[in-house]
Design an enzyme around this catalytic site. Structure first.
Site, short mmCIF file in Angstrom:
data_model
loop_
_atom_site.label_atom_id
_atom_site.label_comp_id
_atom_site.label_asym_id
_atom_site.label_seq_id
_atom_site.Cartn_x
_atom_site.Cartn_y
_atom_site.Cartn_z
CD GLU A 147 -3.00 -1.07 2.09
OE1 GLU A 147 -2.90 -0.20 3.24
OE2 GLU A 147 -4.04 -1.65 2.04
CD GLU A 272 -4.37 -5.60 4.18
OE1 GLU A 272 -5.16 -4.75 4.57
OE2 GLU A 272 -3.20 -5.26 4.38
#
Length: 340
Positions: A147, A272
């Site tokens: 991320e 995720e």
């Protein structure tokens, strides 16, 4: 507005002494992911123990194949020597997906992507690779700098050249360790938004095994979340559908990343993904519609999803993702992902 999710370092582990150093080499051996399996491997982040993962699998009605985990990352020793983490999964059959920091989070340390690009931190990643091999995890998937497109991370890039050069050094250094040739690297963005072009930081096909996307049922787009106090069942479904369209069709949404991965000749991953019952109301909460759409995306061979992992965790006080608490969605999840 960019729909920004959070990844959590839900960590309880410490470290011991470092492993011995290995002889460096500058030759990379790219790894080609196994494309034989047509169904995405089934994974989860839920806990730090094999018993907890097996419990989730029993609830879901199918065996878990991939386990997502994170290590401490305050210091370089945390990053290089996550012994408690490694011991947790030693001798288990799961393939481990590790969130791997590019820089430690201790503000007293003078660290940078530029220094990493020069090779200043190679030794730590060499040591980590040795540890992974020693604990039987030489085929782990590494979400290096996961991320990175979120500004909250210390490794959020400024200069693309530094990020790319550093990424390549880490991959080259780790794969040069004997027994670590099977390590896979997941170039992992957070989904969504219309302005931040993460593709500028793509390090190249020889240094990436998966194009990973983290995606949650959140939105700040008009007509989505929060639900009005008087929102009927029909009203909620309309807002959920608009939120999904934002997730899927925004400039850098899931559709974009599926096409980007295909252009790179790489499978996608979803390290995720999940529902989100948020205190600020910007999540869909118990939303079976989101589960249905995600299953549809994962099952579509055009998207070439190699593995997916549900984020089964209650992150107090920031909200809850747990399917076992969001019961309508949990029922639909089990019907779709573990049909009888």
């Amino acid at each position: 507005m960019v729909a920004v999710g959070l990844t959590y370092a839900l960590i309880h582990r410490g470290s011991d002494a470092p492993a011995p150093a290995a002889t460096p080499t500058s030759t990379i051996t790219p790894r080609t992911p196994n494309a034989a399996d047509k169904e995405a491997a089934f994974g989860v982040f839920c806990c730090w123990s094999p018993d907890g993962v097996r419990d989730f699998g029993d609830w879901a009605g199918r065996d878990v194949q991939y386990v997502v985990d994170f290590s401490l990352r305050r210091t370089w020793n945390d990053i290089a020597n996550p012994f408690d983490q490694l011991k947790s999964w030693q001798d288990e059959d799961y393939r481990i997906v590790f969130g791997l920091a590019m820089l430690p989070e201790d503000d007293s340390l003078d660290v940078s992507l530029a220094a990493g690009a020069r090779g200043d931190y190679d030794e730590y990643y060499r040591t980590l690779a040795q540890n992974l091999v020693a604990y039987g995890q030489g085929d782990a998937v590494l979400r290096l700098g996961w991320e990175f497109n979120l500004g909250s991370w210390r490794w959020h890039p400024g200069e693309a050249d530094d990020f790319i050069a550093y990424w390549r050094r880490v991959v080259t250094t780790m794969r040069a360790v004997p027994g670590a040739e099977g390590l896979a690297f997941d170039w992992n963005v957070n989904n969504g938004g219309n302005t931040y072009d993460s593709t500028r930081f793509y390090p190249g096909r020889d240094y990436v095994d998966y194009v990973g996307v983290d995606v949650y049922d959140i939105s700040w787009a008009k007509g989505t979340y929060p639900y009005p106090d008087t929102c009927s069942t029909t009203c909620r479904r309309q807002r959920q559908a608009k939120a999904w369209n934002d997730t899927y069709d925004s400039r850098y949404g899931l559709r974009f990343w599926s096409r980007f991965a295909a252009r790179q000749g790489k499978p996608m991953s979803l390290p995720e993904w999940g529902l989100w019952e948020r205190p600020d109301g910007h999540g869909g909460g118990d939303n079976p519609y989101f589960i249905e759409r995600m299953h549809e995306f994962i099952a579509d061979p055009a998207n070439n999803v190699a593995y997916q992992a549900y984020f089964e965790y209650d992150v107090k006080p920031d909200g809850n993702h747990r399917l076992r608490d969001l019961k309508n969605s949990g029922r639909v999840f089990r019907e779709l992902f573990a049909p009888s």
